[in-house]
Design an enzyme around this catalytic site. Structure first.
Site, short mmCIF file in Angstrom:
data_model
loop_
_atom_site.label_atom_id
_atom_site.label_comp_id
_atom_site.label_asym_id
_atom_site.label_seq_id
_atom_site.Cartn_x
_atom_site.Cartn_y
_atom_site.Cartn_z
CE LYS A 49 -2.27 -0.80 3.87
NZ LYS A 49 -1.59 -2.05 4.29
NE ARG A 66 7.00 -0.20 9.72
CZ ARG A 66 5.80 -0.12 9.18
NH1 ARG A 66 5.65 0.42 7.97
NH2 ARG A 66 4.74 -0.57 9.81
NE ARG A 115 8.07 -2.91 5.56
CZ ARG A 115 6.81 -2.52 5.63
NH1 ARG A 115 6.12 -2.29 4.54
NH2 ARG A 115 6.22 -2.41 6.80
NE ARG A 130 2.66 -4.38 11.16
CZ ARG A 130 3.65 -4.21 10.30
NH1 ARG A 130 4.83 -4.75 10.51
NH2 ARG A 130 3.47 -3.50 9.22
NE ARG A 179 -3.66 -0.92 10.04
CZ ARG A 179 -2.59 -0.37 9.46
NH1 ARG A 179 -2.60 0.89 9.09
NH2 ARG A 179 -1.52 -1.09 9.24
P1 AMP Z 1 1.47 0.81 8.83
O1 AMP Z 1 2.65 1.66 8.59
O2 AMP Z 1 0.26 1.25 8.05
O3 AMP Z 1 1.73 -0.66 8.68
O4 AMP Z 1 1.06 1.04 10.37
C1 AMP Z 1 1.96 0.72 11.41
C2 AMP Z 1 1.20 0.66 12.73
O5 AMP Z 1 0.64 1.94 13.03
C3 AMP Z 1 0.04 -0.31 12.79
O6 AMP Z 1 0.44 -1.64 13.07
C4 AMP Z 1 -0.78 0.30 13.93
O7 AMP Z 1 -0.20 0.03 15.20
C5 AMP Z 1 -0.62 1.80 13.67
N1 AMP Z 1 -1.66 2.28 12.74
C6 AMP Z 1 -1.49 2.76 11.48
N2 AMP Z 1 -2.67 3.10 10.93
C7 AMP Z 1 -3.62 2.83 11.85
C8 AMP Z 1 -5.03 2.92 11.87
N3 AMP Z 1 -5.71 3.38 10.80
N4 AMP Z 1 -5.68 2.55 12.99
C9 AMP Z 1 -5.00 2.10 14.08
N5 AMP Z 1 -3.68 1.94 14.12
C10 AMP Z 1 -2.97 2.30 13.01
#
Ligand code: AMP
Length: 219
Positions: free
Chosen positions: A15, A162, A129, A173, A90
């Site tokens: 994404k 990360r 990654r 996740r 989400r």
């Molecule tokens: P991402 O970079 O999109 O994989 O997000 C990394 C982490 O940020 C996720 O595993 C959540 O802990 C938090 N996070 C990101 N977007 C959201 C969201 N829309 N709702 C809740 N937590 C989020």
């Protein structure tokens, strides 16, 4: 009519990569809730401190914090022409809040490209990654390694993994995605705006498919 595109898909589906390309091509803002949280953690803001524990465990940050944060982001001037949303919504509550938020301005989601990738591939992709510290360029130890180990080809900055890309957190996740986010697939399918895309293809091909969805739903 402003374009609001929601990229849906599990962690590791691509994404972020796709949102960056599409936003640039179409001159839209790129809203990554994960990136905004990470910036807040780096800057040690109150929001960052509240989000960090959830993120480190691969849990979702609570809806109230996340919804307020994205609401503020959408109110920024660069979002007036629209935005590509990456990682938000989400949960069902976030999806409803987004709809209400856009409707207040007479806007709506144009389409939801859903990037579908099987679980085994996600684990392999995420746990290999590495990201550059300067600009977020992404590498993979096996699939797209940097020329010089540990450093970005584009800007020479050191690469980091990360903290939530370690194997146990990755599995969590993916589980959280299945429980809380995957139901949105049906939600948007019923709304008639979901387009399923095979996320196993080459990056360029996935981009092409997303652009086709956007083209098809242009108003
Ligand atoms: P991402 O970079 O999109 O994989 O997000 C990394 C982490 O940020 C996720 O595993 C959540 O802990 C938090 N996070 C990101 N977007 C959201 C969201 N829309 N709702 C809740 N937590 C989020």
């Amino acid at each position: 009519m402003p374009k609001y595109i929601v990229l849906l898909g599990p962690p590791g589906a691509g994404k972020g990569t796709q949102a960056t390309i599409i936003a640039k091509k179409l001159n839209l803002a790129h809203i990554s809730s994960g990136n905004i949280f990470r910036e807040n953690i780096d800057n040690q803001t109150e929001l960052g401190k509240r989000a960090q524990g959830y993120m480190d465990q691969g849990q979702l940050v609570p809806d109230d914090l996340t919804i307020a944060m994205v609401r503020d982001r959408l109110a920024q001037p660069d979002c007036q022409a629209g935005a590509v949303l990456d990682g938000f919504p989400r949960t069902a509550a976030q999806a409803q809040a987004l709809e209400r938020n856009l409707a207040e301005q007479g806007n709506e989601i144009q389409c939801v490209p859903y990037i579908n990738v099987p679980d085994e591939t996600l684990i392999e992709r995420l746990s290999g990654r590495w990201t550059c510290t300067q600009a977020g360029h992404v590498y993979h130890l096996k699939f797209s390694p940097p020329q010089k180990a540990g450093f970005c080809d584009k800007d020479g900055s050191p690469l980091y993994q990360r903290s939530d890309d370690h194997q146990e957190t990755v599995e969590n996740r993916i589980r959280v995605y299945g429980e809380q986010t995957a139901p949105l697939i049906d939600y948007y399918r019923q709304a008639g705006i979901l387009f399923e895309i095979d996320g196993i293809c080459e990056i360029e091909q996935v981009t092409q498919s997303i652009l086709e969805c956007i083209e098809k739903t242009n108003k």
